[in-house]
Design an enzyme around this catalytic site. Structure first.
Site, PDB file in Angstrom:
ATOM      1  N   SER A  10      90.585 197.866 -45.312  1.00 28.97           N
ATOM      2  CA  SER A  10      91.075 197.511 -46.654  1.00 28.97           C
ATOM      3  C   SER A  10      89.967 197.021 -47.573  1.00 28.97           C
ATOM      4  CB  SER A  10      92.184 196.456 -46.554  1.00 28.97           C
ATOM      5  OG  SER A  10      91.792 195.402 -45.695  1.00 28.97           O
ATOM      6  N   ARG A  11      88.928 196.420 -47.001  1.00 29.11           N
ATOM      7  CA  ARG A  11      87.909 195.809 -47.864  1.00 29.11           C
ATOM      8  C   ARG A  11      86.501 196.050 -47.299  1.00 29.11           C
ATOM      9  NH1 ARG A  11      88.282 190.305 -47.732  1.00 29.11           N
ATOM     10  NH2 ARG A  11      89.809 190.236 -46.048  1.00 29.11           N
ATOM     11  N   ASP A  59      97.378 193.409 -36.564  1.00 30.81           N
ATOM     12  CA  ASP A  59      96.366 192.373 -36.338  1.00 30.81           C
ATOM     13  C   ASP A  59      95.573 192.761 -35.097  1.00 30.81           C
ATOM     14  OD1 ASP A  59      94.931 190.141 -35.601  1.00 30.81           O
ATOM     15  OD2 ASP A  59      96.584 188.726 -35.886  1.00 30.81           O
ATOM     16  N   ASN A  88      85.636 197.798 -36.833  1.00 37.95           N
ATOM     17  CA  ASN A  88      84.941 197.130 -37.946  1.00 37.95           C
ATOM     18  C   ASN A  88      85.543 195.770 -38.302  1.00 37.95           C
ATOM     19  OD1 ASN A  88      83.517 197.056 -40.785  1.00 37.95           O
ATOM     20  ND2 ASN A  88      85.725 196.899 -41.179  1.00 37.95           N
ATOM     21  N   SER A 140      76.277 192.878 -35.722  1.00 38.05           N
ATOM     22  CA  SER A 140      75.592 192.109 -36.766  1.00 38.05           C
ATOM     23  C   SER A 140      74.187 191.726 -36.333  1.00 38.05           C
ATOM     24  CB  SER A 140      76.381 190.825 -37.057  1.00 38.05           C
ATOM     25  OG  SER A 140      75.658 189.992 -37.929  1.00 38.05           O
ATOM     26  N   TYR A 153      80.101 183.339 -34.114  1.00 38.14           N
ATOM     27  CA  TYR A 153      79.966 184.712 -34.624  1.00 38.14           C
ATOM     28  C   TYR A 153      78.871 185.471 -33.845  1.00 38.14           C
ATOM     29  CZ  TYR A 153      79.457 188.288 -38.320  1.00 38.14           C
ATOM     30  OH  TYR A 153      79.391 189.456 -39.033  1.00 38.14           O
ATOM     31  N   ALA A 155      77.850 184.873 -30.837  1.00 36.09           N
ATOM     32  CA  ALA A 155      78.337 185.114 -29.466  1.00 36.09           C
ATOM     33  C   ALA A 155      79.268 186.323 -29.436  1.00 36.09           C
ATOM     34  CB  ALA A 155      79.052 183.868 -28.936  1.00 36.09           C
ATOM     35  N   ILE A 186      75.112 192.318 -46.292  1.00 35.27           N
ATOM     36  CA  ILE A 186      75.739 193.409 -47.046  1.00 35.27           C
ATOM     37  C   ILE A 186      76.676 192.782 -48.077  1.00 35.27           C
ATOM     38  CG2 ILE A 186      77.160 195.498 -46.881  1.00 35.27           C
ATOM     39  CD1 ILE A 186      74.498 195.723 -45.298  1.00 35.27           C
TER      40      ILE A 186
HETATM   41  P1  NDP Z   1      85.350 191.542 -45.315  1.00 39.11           P
HETATM   42  O1  NDP Z   1      85.689 190.114 -45.142  1.00 39.11           O
HETATM   43  O2  NDP Z   1      84.906 192.043 -46.646  1.00 39.11           O
HETATM   44  O3  NDP Z   1      86.563 192.465 -44.817  1.00 39.11           O
HETATM   45  C1  NDP Z   1      87.117 192.222 -43.550  1.00 39.11           C
HETATM   46  C2  NDP Z   1      88.096 193.325 -43.219  1.00 39.11           C
HETATM   47  O4  NDP Z   1      88.579 193.083 -41.887  1.00 39.11           O
HETATM   48  C3  NDP Z   1      89.294 193.359 -44.136  1.00 39.11           C
HETATM   49  O5  NDP Z   1      89.658 194.708 -44.320  1.00 39.11           O
HETATM   50  C4  NDP Z   1      90.353 192.610 -43.325  1.00 39.11           C
HETATM   51  O6  NDP Z   1      91.711 192.998 -43.597  1.00 39.11           O
HETATM   52  C5  NDP Z   1      89.994 193.033 -41.923  1.00 39.11           C
HETATM   53  N1  NDP Z   1      90.483 192.110 -40.906  1.00 39.11           N
HETATM   54  C6  NDP Z   1      90.099 190.820 -40.694  1.00 39.11           C
HETATM   55  N2  NDP Z   1      90.789 190.294 -39.665  1.00 39.11           N
HETATM   56  C7  NDP Z   1      91.623 191.280 -39.222  1.00 39.11           C
HETATM   57  C8  NDP Z   1      92.598 191.351 -38.196  1.00 39.11           C
HETATM   58  N3  NDP Z   1      92.852 190.302 -37.391  1.00 39.11           N
HETATM   59  N4  NDP Z   1      93.276 192.515 -38.029  1.00 39.11           N
HETATM   60  C9  NDP Z   1      93.029 193.583 -38.829  1.00 39.11           C
HETATM   61  N5  NDP Z   1      92.122 193.571 -39.821  1.00 39.11           N
HETATM   62  C10 NDP Z   1      91.434 192.428 -40.006  1.00 39.11           C
HETATM   63  O7  NDP Z   1      84.206 191.820 -44.221  1.00 39.11           O
HETATM   64  P2  NDP Z   1      82.964 192.807 -44.242  1.00 39.11           P
HETATM   65  O8  NDP Z   1      83.348 194.122 -44.790  1.00 39.11           O
HETATM   66  O9  NDP Z   1      81.813 192.098 -44.798  1.00 39.11           O
HETATM   67  O10 NDP Z   1      82.692 192.945 -42.666  1.00 39.11           O
HETATM   68  C11 NDP Z   1      83.129 194.057 -41.907  1.00 39.11           C
HETATM   69  C12 NDP Z   1      82.471 193.994 -40.542  1.00 39.11           C
HETATM   70  O11 NDP Z   1      81.052 193.992 -40.704  1.00 39.11           O
HETATM   71  C13 NDP Z   1      82.813 192.724 -39.761  1.00 39.11           C
HETATM   72  O12 NDP Z   1      82.944 193.025 -38.392  1.00 39.11           O
HETATM   73  C14 NDP Z   1      81.600 191.841 -40.003  1.00 39.11           C
HETATM   74  O13 NDP Z   1      81.436 190.915 -38.967  1.00 39.11           O
HETATM   75  C15 NDP Z   1      80.500 192.888 -40.042  1.00 39.11           C
HETATM   76  N6  NDP Z   1      79.293 192.451 -40.713  1.00 39.11           N
HETATM   77  C16 NDP Z   1      79.289 192.144 -42.059  1.00 39.11           C
HETATM   78  C17 NDP Z   1      78.120 191.757 -42.678  1.00 39.11           C
HETATM   79  C18 NDP Z   1      78.041 191.449 -44.121  1.00 39.11           C
HETATM   80  O14 NDP Z   1      76.949 191.027 -44.588  1.00 39.11           O
HETATM   81  N7  NDP Z   1      79.071 191.633 -44.927  1.00 39.11           N
HETATM   82  C19 NDP Z   1      76.868 191.626 -41.911  1.00 39.11           C
HETATM   83  C20 NDP Z   1      76.984 191.963 -40.517  1.00 39.11           C
HETATM   84  C21 NDP Z   1      78.155 192.363 -39.960  1.00 39.11           C
HETATM   85  P3  NDP Z   1      92.578 192.315 -44.808  1.00 39.11           P
HETATM   86  O15 NDP Z   1      92.005 192.895 -46.073  1.00 39.11           O
HETATM   87  O16 NDP Z   1      93.978 192.748 -44.573  1.00 39.11           O
HETATM   88  O17 NDP Z   1      92.350 190.839 -44.710  1.00 39.11           O
END
Ligand code: NDP
Length: 242
Positions: A10-11, A59, A88, A140, A153, A155, A186
């Site tokens: 979604s995001r 979830d 992701n 990450s 995180y 870990a 990012i």
């Molecule tokens: P965001 O916070 O922008 O988006 C997180 C996404 O994960 C949303 O779509 C959210 O859904 C979904 N989500 C969170 N918890 C759950 C759950 N329990 N079940 C289903 N969906 C879930 O994060 P990023 O895009 O920044 O990060 C994406 C991945 O990249 C993560 O694994 C993060 O650890 C990793 N990452 C990010 C970095 C960064 O700098 N941004 C750096 C390194 C790694 P909803 O919209 O419904 O809440």
């Protein structure tokens, strides 16, 4: 047409991956937890780029919800198989370890690591039977080198890196590849409260990355072109760590 599931589509990074895989001509299942309007926006973008997709809310940290949602999807689509999985979805609950609560530890491990186990286990069997699959785990920089305030995180992501390598060794003989992409900073909701100007000075390329720059690597790893790459961790961090 191959079918890809992107968790947390979604995001942020997941949205960019879902849109990219849609334009690469995969059918994309966009998972999300709560943010339906952003998930719909992802689907719109996939469709306006000429791709196809659908939404599937669950979830990822809840084993029963994962099983229920994926079983229902398979029941509704008996002739189809998901052969591409991008793990992701993730979250951060940063705190110094001395102040870290049980909940901050558990939430991060459940969402980032347990989710990998629940979702991947569910889809793996069909990939093995079909003798083709692609699994990409979004890990990450924090799981590679460690970052203060992120013991939970780091870990979770470090464990996912180790799991990527072990699973790659288990399933390679069935032409299922398992790789990880390790982003640095990012520009997404997760990093919106960081001081981008100050932190960019630590990055050799002197800027935060864009979600599309992570999606580019995922697009390659799920392609036929990456068929001899497995167990790899590919950094997308502007040169911060190698
Ligand atoms: P965001 O916070 O922008 O988006 C997180 C996404 O994960 C949303 O779509 C959210 O859904 C979904 N989500 C969170 N918890 C759950 C759950 N329990 N079940 C289903 N969906 C879930 O994060 P990023 O895009 O920044 O990060 C994406 C991945 O990249 C993560 O694994 C993060 O650890 C990793 N990452 C990010 C970095 C960064 O700098 N941004 C750096 C390194 C790694 P909803 O919209 O419904 O809440």
């Amino acid at each position: 047409m191959k079918i890809a599931l992107v968790t947390g589509g979604s995001r942020g990074i997941g949205k960019a991956i879902a849109v990219r895989l849609g334009s690469d001509a995969y059918h994309v299942i966009v998972n999300y937890r709560t943010n339906e309007s952003e998930a719909r926006d992802t689907l719109e973008r996939i469709r306006s780029a000429g791709g196809s997709g659908e939404l599937l809310s669950f979830d990822v940290s809840n084993a029963q919800e994962v099983s229920r949602a994926l079983d229902q999807w398979h029941d509704a689509n008996p002739d189809k198989k998901i052969s591409i999985l991008v793990n992701n979805a993730g979250l951060a609950r940063d705190n110094l370890m001395v102040f870290m609560s049980d909940q901050e530890w558990k939430d991060v491990m459940a969402t980032n690591l347990d989710s990998f186990f629940f979702v991947t286990r569910h889809l793996l069997q069909n990939m093995l039977v079909g003798k083709w699959g692609r699994i990409v785990n979004i890990v990450s920089l924090s799981g590679q080198k460690g970052l203060p305030g992120q013991v939970n995180y780091s870990a979770s992501k470090g464990a996912m890196i180790a799991a990527t390598k072990s699973l790659a060794m288990e399933v390679g003989k069935k032409r299922v590849t398992v790789n990880a992409v390790a982003p640095g900073f990012i520009r997404t909701d997760m990093t919106k409260d960081l001081d981008e100007k100050q932190l960019s000075a630590l990055v050799p390329l002197r800027r935060f990355g864009e979600p599309e720059e992570v999606a580019e690597v995922v697009s390659f790893l799920v392609s036929e072109g990456a068929s001899y790459i497995t167990g790899e961790i590919i950094s997308v961090n502007g040169g911060m760590y190698s």
